[in-house]
Design an enzyme around this catalytic site. Structure first.
Site, PDB file in Angstrom:
ATOM      1  N   GLU A  19       0.247  55.976  -0.185  1.00 59.91           N
ATOM      2  CA  GLU A  19       0.698  55.814   1.199  1.00 59.91           C
ATOM      3  C   GLU A  19       0.712  54.348   1.653  1.00 59.91           C
ATOM      4  OE1 GLU A  19      -0.727  59.124   3.897  1.00 59.91           O
ATOM      5  OE2 GLU A  19      -2.092  59.384   2.211  1.00 59.91           O
ATOM      6  N   SER A 142      -0.726  62.869   3.348  1.00 59.85           N
ATOM      7  CA  SER A 142       0.706  62.898   3.676  1.00 59.85           C
ATOM      8  C   SER A 142       1.482  63.956   2.900  1.00 59.85           C
ATOM      9  CB  SER A 142       1.347  61.524   3.445  1.00 59.85           C
ATOM     10  OG  SER A 142       1.104  60.688   4.534  1.00 59.85           O
ATOM     11  N   TYR A 208       8.351  60.817   6.923  1.00 61.56           N
ATOM     12  CA  TYR A 208       8.732  59.407   6.904  1.00 61.56           C
ATOM     13  C   TYR A 208      10.154  59.212   6.389  1.00 61.56           C
ATOM     14  CZ  TYR A 208       3.627  59.247   7.057  1.00 61.56           C
ATOM     15  OH  TYR A 208       2.314  59.455   7.380  1.00 61.56           O
ATOM     16  N   ARG A 251      -6.975  63.442  13.444  1.00 60.87           N
ATOM     17  CA  ARG A 251      -5.906  64.392  13.744  1.00 60.87           C
ATOM     18  C   ARG A 251      -6.108  65.616  12.865  1.00 60.87           C
ATOM     19  NH1 ARG A 251      -1.351  62.466  11.483  1.00 60.87           N
ATOM     20  NH2 ARG A 251      -1.103  64.473  10.445  1.00 60.87           N
ATOM     21  N   ASP A 253      -4.646  69.210  11.381  1.00 59.12           N
ATOM     22  CA  ASP A 253      -3.430  69.981  11.133  1.00 59.12           C
ATOM     23  C   ASP A 253      -3.757  71.467  11.105  1.00 59.12           C
ATOM     24  OD1 ASP A 253      -2.024  67.622  10.956  1.00 59.12           O
ATOM     25  OD2 ASP A 253      -2.172  67.507   8.771  1.00 59.12           O
ATOM     26  N   GLU A 267      -6.461  70.813   7.533  1.00 59.37           N
ATOM     27  CA  GLU A 267      -7.209  69.610   7.157  1.00 59.37           C
ATOM     28  C   GLU A 267      -7.468  68.716   8.352  1.00 59.37           C
ATOM     29  OE1 GLU A 267      -4.828  66.432   5.057  1.00 59.37           O
ATOM     30  OE2 GLU A 267      -3.478  68.131   4.755  1.00 59.37           O
ATOM     31  N   ASN A 269      -7.462  64.678   9.304  1.00 55.27           N
ATOM     32  CA  ASN A 269      -7.006  63.343   8.907  1.00 55.27           C
ATOM     33  C   ASN A 269      -7.827  62.301   9.653  1.00 55.27           C
ATOM     34  OD1 ASN A 269      -4.329  64.165   7.452  1.00 55.27           O
ATOM     35  ND2 ASN A 269      -4.289  65.244   9.407  1.00 55.27           N
ATOM     36  N   GLY A 273      -1.488  58.272  11.160  1.00 52.60           N
ATOM     37  CA  GLY A 273      -0.473  57.248  11.394  1.00 52.60           C
ATOM     38  C   GLY A 273      -0.610  56.637  12.773  1.00 52.60           C
TER      39      GLY A 273
END
Length: 307
Positions: A19, A142, A208, A251, A253, A267, A269, A273
């Site tokens: 990443e 990601s 992305y 964050r 998910d 998960e 994070n 981003g």
């Protein structure tokens, strides 16, 4: 809000993982935001453990997504050097980044999460999850290497791809429903974002498209959910965040199952981003936190977490 005027801040960016490009893009936005707050920004391109940070920095802002930046490695180096840094600590970073370890924490804390198994890639254990199922590397970010499998041919291809990432993989029950993400800032749960890829699932191509992909994704913030479902999703996200011991921000998910509107945490994070259009900043903006203030808030919370 913390005054960053003339504060020397090192931006740790890049990293040796898959990443790297995303991290460099994140650093561009954060550097601009911090300079608008009067900070003195020092950009440090990290390619491995021998990176250099000036000794007199106020704090190092860790913007390295995935391997090395998000798995506890860089945190351990910074702590050994006595350099304050942003985000989760060594242990919580390692737990959150490793999907096998975080899954154990979710289950122990009663966090709703898809049924799963750790699957050795040598085929020494039988498959216990029925199709459709999801194959994902335990220690990548990601959605790198993630496959949704509906038949044996897709599973065989996914298992072959998983060998690039290690000796075992995580296999999860596939949850059909809405893809959601929930930002957390200290003790504050931010509005839910509903992620709607135009095609497929939210893989690296859809996340992305500026990296050369053809993906496209629509984002709805706040998500159009009932108050009851909103609370259930946000509660599950915070419970997951805390089960990993995560500090400062992150964050989470979540999949929201279509059949009964039940949330399932995928998960946590710990270095999400941070371009001005990324998901955490979108959620923060929805409650009136502009991007430069969000960056300052993360620094402020990080200092409080490790005084």
């Amino acid at each position: 809000m913390l005054d960053l005027t003339n504060k020397k801040i090192a931006l740790l960016m890049g990293g040796p993982g898959s990443e790297r490009k995303v991290s460099l893009k994140t650093a561009e936005s954060v550097a601009e935001a911090l300079r608008s707050k009067g900070a003195i920004v020092i950009e440090v391109d990290v390619t491995g453990p021998d990176f250099e940070v000036p000794e007199d920095v106020f704090i190092a802002m860790n913007l390295i997504h995935g391997t090395f930046g998000e798995d506890g490695q860089i945190q351990a180096i910074l702590e050994k050097r006595g350099i304050p840094y942003t985000g989760a600590g060594v242990v919580s970073s390692r737990i959150a980044f490793d999907k096998l370890l975080s899954k154990e924490r979710f289950i122990a804390a009663g966090v709703p999460t898809p049924l799963s198994q750790t699957y050795p890639l040598d085929g020494s254990q039988p498959l216990a999850i029925s199709m459709p199922l999801v194959v994902k590397p335990p220690r990548e970010g990601s959605s790198v290497g993630v496959h949704i499998c509906h038949d044996q041919a897709e599973l065989d291809a996914a298992i072959e791809d998983a060998k690039k990432f290690g000796h075992d993989t995580l296999i999860e029950d596939y949850v059909s429903g809405k893809e959601l993400t929930i930002g957390i800032l200290g003790d504050q749960v931010l509005p839910i974002i509903h992620i709607e890829p135009v095609e497929g699932f939210y893989d690296i191509n859809n996340k992305y498209p500026w990296m050369g992909g053809t993906g496209k994704t629509n984002y709805n913030c706040p998500a159009d959910l009932s108050p009851e479902v909103t609370k259930a999703v946000q509660d599950a996200a915070m419970k997951a965040f805390r089960s990993c011991g995560t500090e400062v921000y992150g964050r989470v998910d979540v999949m929201l199952r279509d059949s009964d509107q039940a949330p399932f945490v995928l998960e946590v994070n710990t270095i999400p981003g941070m371009t001005s259009s990324s998901l955490l900043p979108k959620a923060a903006k929805a409650v009136g936190i502009e991007f430069p203030d969000l960056c300052a808030k993360i620094i402020q919370l990080s200092i409080a977490a490790r005084p």
